[in-house]
Scaffold this motif. Structure first.
Motif, PDB file in Angstrom:
ATOM      1  N   LYS A  19      62.061 -10.063 -19.454  1.00 20.51           N
ATOM      2  CA  LYS A  19      62.980  -9.129 -20.133  1.00 20.51           C
ATOM      3  C   LYS A  19      62.410  -7.706 -20.204  1.00 20.51           C
ATOM      4  O   LYS A  19      62.611  -6.999 -21.176  1.00 20.51           O
ATOM      5  N   ASN A  20      61.692  -7.289 -19.187  1.00 17.55           N
ATOM      6  CA  ASN A  20      61.145  -5.946 -19.115  1.00 17.55           C
ATOM      7  C   ASN A  20      61.855  -5.224 -17.974  1.00 17.55           C
ATOM      8  O   ASN A  20      61.787  -5.648 -16.822  1.00 17.55           O
ATOM      9  N   ALA A  21      62.505  -4.107 -18.284  1.00 14.61           N
ATOM     10  CA  ALA A  21      63.349  -3.412 -17.313  1.00 14.61           C
ATOM     11  C   ALA A  21      62.571  -2.846 -16.136  1.00 14.61           C
ATOM     12  O   ALA A  21      63.158  -2.584 -15.082  1.00 14.61           O
ATOM     13  N   ILE A  22      61.273  -2.668 -16.263  1.00 11.53           N
ATOM     14  CA  ILE A  22      60.496  -2.123 -15.154  1.00 11.53           C
ATOM     15  C   ILE A  22      60.533  -3.060 -13.942  1.00 11.53           C
ATOM     16  O   ILE A  22      60.529  -2.608 -12.791  1.00 11.53           O
ATOM     17  N   TRP A  23      60.613  -4.379 -14.194  1.00 11.32           N
ATOM     18  CA  TRP A  23      60.707  -5.345 -13.088  1.00 11.32           C
ATOM     19  C   TRP A  23      62.013  -5.177 -12.323  1.00 11.32           C
ATOM     20  O   TRP A  23      62.041  -5.299 -11.103  1.00 11.32           O
ATOM     21  N   LEU A  24      63.100  -4.899 -13.051  1.00 11.73           N
ATOM     22  CA  LEU A  24      64.386  -4.687 -12.394  1.00 11.73           C
ATOM     23  C   LEU A  24      64.367  -3.381 -11.600  1.00 11.73           C
ATOM     24  O   LEU A  24      64.953  -3.291 -10.518  1.00 11.73           O
ATOM     25  N   PHE A  25      63.692  -2.366 -12.124  1.00  8.32           N
ATOM     26  CA  PHE A  25      63.547  -1.110 -11.393  1.00  8.32           C
ATOM     27  C   PHE A  25      62.800  -1.342 -10.084  1.00  8.32           C
ATOM     28  O   PHE A  25      63.214  -0.864  -9.022  1.00  8.32           O
ATOM     29  N   PHE A  26      61.680  -2.079 -10.146  1.00 15.96           N
ATOM     30  CA  PHE A  26      60.917  -2.368  -8.931  1.00 15.96           C
ATOM     31  C   PHE A  26      61.727  -3.230  -7.959  1.00 15.96           C
ATOM     32  O   PHE A  26      61.634  -3.053  -6.746  1.00 15.96           O
ATOM     33  N   ALA A  27      62.524  -4.162  -8.494  1.00 20.73           N
ATOM     34  CA  ALA A  27      63.380  -4.981  -7.633  1.00 20.73           C
ATOM     35  C   ALA A  27      64.391  -4.100  -6.903  1.00 20.73           C
ATOM     36  O   ALA A  27      64.636  -4.283  -5.702  1.00 20.73           O
ATOM     37  N   GLY A  28      64.960  -3.131  -7.604  1.00 18.29           N
ATOM     38  CA  GLY A  28      65.898  -2.210  -6.968  1.00 18.29           C
ATOM     39  C   GLY A  28      65.220  -1.326  -5.933  1.00 18.29           C
ATOM     40  O   GLY A  28      65.776  -1.075  -4.856  1.00 18.29           O
ATOM     41  N   ALA A  29      64.011  -0.857  -6.242  1.00 21.79           N
ATOM     42  CA  ALA A  29      63.277  -0.014  -5.292  1.00 21.79           C
ATOM     43  C   ALA A  29      62.921  -0.786  -4.023  1.00 21.79           C
ATOM     44  O   ALA A  29      63.094  -0.286  -2.907  1.00 21.79           O
ATOM     45  N   VAL A  30      62.455  -2.020  -4.185  1.00 25.80           N
ATOM     46  CA  VAL A  30      62.100  -2.832  -3.015  1.00 25.80           C
ATOM     47  C   VAL A  30      63.355  -3.234  -2.241  1.00 25.80           C
ATOM     48  O   VAL A  30      63.348  -3.272  -1.007  1.00 25.80           O
TER      49      VAL A  30
END
Length: 167
Positions: free
Chosen positions: A114-125
């Motif tokens: 539940k940490n939004a930084i993981w979703l940001f990295f998923a979007g970047a990758v």
């Protein structure tokens, strides 16, 4: 290799040269060849290292999906057997498949922590996957969007059919 050679001689991707996939599929090995020399050994090293990274990402993905380690070992052996017997490691396209799988893996980690930084990295990758290979970027985006929708659906009903282990 012919497309990389044409870019080295001043041609422009998509205007002068037909490129089947995204521009990063040409620009990544081209930059390695510009750094380490313009010969086939550098291109082979790029595909080999990209394939090894993809296999590592696939093994991590298998660890998160399968409950028993036996399936993970079998999965890894099949991937290695598929990739290396004829020394044709360029079948996988270097890191092309690894980027799409890594994006889905990072999105799954977002659902777990539940940490939004993981979703940001998923979007970047996923974006890198799109610029490397359009279909892999689109499919990783669709997979992540489907995962998020299904998670939201089951979260509102307090039903948890599958638990993701995270990274």
């Amino acid at each position: 290799l012919p497309q990389i050679n044409e870019v080295f001689h001043g041609r422009v991707l998509y205007r002068d040269i037909f490129v089947l996939r995204g521009p990063l599929e040409i620009l990544m090995p081209m930059s390695m060849m510009a750094l380490f020399g313009k010969h086939i050994g550098v291109l082979n090293a790029y595909f080999y290292l990209g394939t090894v990274l993809t296999l590592i990402i696939c093994a991590i993905f298998a660890l998160k999906i399968f409950k028993t380690k036996g399936f993970v070992y079998l999965f890894t052996l099949v991937l290695i057997a598929r990739t290396f017997p004829w020394s044709c490691f360029n079948v996988w396209g270097g890191i092309r498949f690894g980027l799409g799988i890594l994006a889905v893996l990072l999105a799954g980690n977002f659902l777990n922590k539940k940490n939004a930084i993981w979703l940001f990295f998923a979007g970047a990758v996923s974006s890198l996957a799109f610029w490397t290979s359009f279909e892999l970027g689109a499919f990783s985006f669709i997979a992540i969007l489907s995962m998020l929708c299904l998670y939201a659906y089951f979260e509102t009903r307090d039903v948890y059919p599958v638990r993701y282990q995270g990274l």
